[in-house]
Design an enzyme around this catalytic site. Structure first.
Site, short mmCIF file in Angstrom:
data_model
loop_
_atom_site.label_atom_id
_atom_site.label_comp_id
_atom_site.label_asym_id
_atom_site.label_seq_id
_atom_site.Cartn_x
_atom_site.Cartn_y
_atom_site.Cartn_z
CB THR A 3 -0.93 0.02 1.23
OG1 THR A 3 -0.14 -0.23 2.40
CG2 THR A 3 -2.01 -1.04 1.11
NE ARG A 19 6.14 0.47 4.15
CZ ARG A 19 5.13 0.95 4.86
NH1 ARG A 19 4.59 0.20 5.80
NH2 ARG A 19 4.66 2.15 4.64
CB SER A 24 5.58 3.45 7.56
OG SER A 24 4.54 4.14 8.23
CG HIS A 25 3.82 1.57 11.59
ND1 HIS A 25 3.45 1.62 10.26
CD2 HIS A 25 3.23 0.47 12.11
CE1 HIS A 25 2.65 0.59 10.00
NE2 HIS A 25 2.51 -0.12 11.10
CG ASP A 48 4.57 6.95 11.27
OD1 ASP A 48 4.57 8.18 11.05
OD2 ASP A 48 4.38 6.11 10.37
#
Length: 550
Positions: A46, A50, A149-150, A307
């Site tokens: 999305t 990663r 991201s987080h 984050d």
């Protein structure tokens, strides 16, 4: 299909082994992915590609190939302006940044990197792209953000933002991923690159002051005068993320009463508390991860965190503690559409299919159109770009909204403005967001909601993403007739990557995560917790049956 909460959840991160940074960085350089293994191929979820260097899913070869593919994609798309590059504080981000520069310089791409090596939040990159491209028909800019991201400390990530400033759409990411995998399969022979020293000295590599540009423009998105005038007592925990130095600059420029809880940057993120499964995640919407800030709730009017790349937010209030993401998002939607006079009268309210149905009720009361899209912020980009969407949000605490005059501010998620909006609400209404939420639910009903996260294999996630309405045979949900079963979003008929089952007073949705090896079951009820528990129980049975028959 149920997740179990780890006994370590909420405890200091030092209660579990911390990531071995030296070993992680060595694996980034030394381990080579096998393109025959699905988990080691380039795959855009999305929000970008990663993985972890330990798993051979985020290594030097991946980044070289992805950036070469981006160079080719932007050339084919006629994008010939500069490319902005941002970077967060994950350990793998620095070597990935160097790999990115090596390929960009070799391809002759004009590259703007952060002044003085400052970390760069995702929204600062998006805003910089929009600001540069404003009024331009030629020589448009785009960007790359290096962030997972987080996600946990061993993770790495990279995403592409085209000239509209937001996440690339599926057509773009599919092309980039396919080309990157082909480059890896070809032994990287077609990847152009120079050494990092040559790349840093290249005429095409220049510095850009993301921090000062973003901070100076912030007054166009928020009523900071109101926050200062009301002396709202605020605190922020950057969670060791990319915006760590932005907050002090915001305080200095706008003279806000804002305490920065910590400016520590540590690639092991040892200052965190452990998330639900005993792992470290810089997730500002998780009560387990947010223990440090929750403990300060009575000392401030409102407090917040972001984050690692500062595209998500978490808000803590005296009245409610850490607000569930859906509660704050609904409150923000109600507030913004009542206080942004410069927005178009037909600007829509945007939410994903797994965000609270309270937002549907708010949009109806406001007389605003509702834009309900699949998970993924890319679906909000066109509306945020042209002003037809005032506010777009994801259940996972990601949101962005227009500038006060109705122009585009950030077409990617912006945790900084979403967090500071809590201060504006408190200043303008004299109540904190938790109290405002109570007023909304008094009028429109109070939903009970929950999300179950559980581990899933690659194959299990693939099965879940392809469920169809026909595979859900039950005609009732927790005692109510099923009104609708969806595997496509109402706003654009795009696949939601799972299934959603709706009744008059409740719903559930099941979908695989696009960023981690987990699946998620979301549920919500306007008839209370017991009804919600029944929904979740039946949701698990329905999805299990559907998967068993697939």
């Amino acid at each position: 299909m149920s997740s179990s909460i780890s006994p370590l959840a909420g405890k200091p991160a030092t209660s579990a082994p911390l990531v071995d940074v030296a070993r992680l960085l060595a694996a980034y350089r030394d381990l080579v992915p096998d393109p025959a293994v699905p988990e080691q191929r380039v795959a855009f979820g999305t929000s970008g590609h990663r993985g972890s260097s330990f798993d051979r899913s985020f290594n030097e070869a991946h980044v070289w190939a992805i950036v070469q593919a981006i160079c080719e994609y932007r050339k084919n798309d006629g994008v010939d302006g500069p490319l902005f590059v941002g970077i967060d504080t994950h350990a793998l981000s620095e070597p990935a940044f160097e790999s990115t520069l090596e390929v960009l310089a070799a391809n002759g791409v004009g590259t703007l990197i952060s002044k003085g090596g400052e970390f760069t939040p995702t929204p600062a990159v998006s805003h910089a792209i929009l600001r540069y491209n404003s009024g331009r028909e030629h020589g448009r800019a785009d960007g790359i953000v290096i962030t997972p991201s987080h996600n946990p400390p061993e993770s790495g990530g990279i995403k592409y933002n085209p000239p509209h400033g937001g996440p690339a759409d599926t057509d773009a990411t599919s092309w980039i991923a396919a080309r990157a995998n082909a480059l890896i399969e070809g032994g990287l022979r077609e990847v152009k690159r120079v050494t990092i020293d040559v790349a840093r000295r290249a005429d095409t590599t220049r510095e850009h002051d993301f921090l000062q540009e973003y901070v100076a423009d912030l007054e166009h998105a928020l009523d900071l005068d109101a926050i200062r005038g009301a002396s709202v007592h605020m605190a922020v925990d950057p969670l060791g993320g990319a915006g760590v130095h932005y907050w002090a600059a915001i305080v200095e420029r706008y003279r806000l009463d804002l305490t920065v809880v910590s400016d520590t940057v540590d690639p092991t993120f040892s200052f965190m508390s452990l998330d639900w499964d005993g792992r470290i995640r810089m997730d500002p919407s998780s009560s387990y991860a947010m223990q440090r800030l929750i403990g300060l709730k009575d000392g401030f009017d409102v407090a917040f965190a972001c984050d690692t790349d500062h595209d998500r937010h978490g808000v803590v209030t005296r009245s409610a503690g850490l607000m569930p993401a859906n509660h704050y998002l609904a409150t923000a939607a109600e507030y913004l559409f009542r206080h942004r006079r410069g927005w178009r009268s037909d600007a829509a309210v945007g939410k994903t299919v797994v965000s609270t149905a309270l937002i549907d009720r708010i949009a109806k009361r406001l007389g605003r159109p509702l834009l309900e899209v699949p998970v993924g912020f890319k679906w909000f980009v066109p509306g945020l770009y042209d002003g037809s969407l005032g506010f777009g949000c994801e259940e996972s605490a990601g949101a962005s909204f227009l500038a006060k005059d109705g122009s585009a501010w950030s077409t990617d998620k912006d945790g900084i403005v979403a967090a500071l909006l809590a201060g504006e609400m408190t200043a303008k209404l004299g109540r904190d967001p938790g109290e405002i939420y109570k007023g909304i639910t008094h009028d429109l009903g109070e939903p009970a909601s929950a999300r179950i996260d559980a581990a899933a294999t690659h194959a299990q996630k693939a099965k879940l993403s392809k469920l169809t309405p026909e595979q859900v045979t039950s005609k009732t949900l927790a005692g109510e007739p099923v009104i609708q079963v969806q595997n496509r979003a109402p706003a654009n008929n795009q696949p939601i990557g799972g299934i959603k089952v709706i009744s008059a007073n409740g719903w559930f949705a099941a979908r695989p995560s696009g960023t981690e090896d987990i699946y998620k079951v979301y549920g919500e009820s306007f008839k209370g917790r017991d009804h919600l528990d029944r929904i979740l129980e039946e949701a698990q049975a329905m999805v299990d049956a559907a998967l068993a028959g697939s």
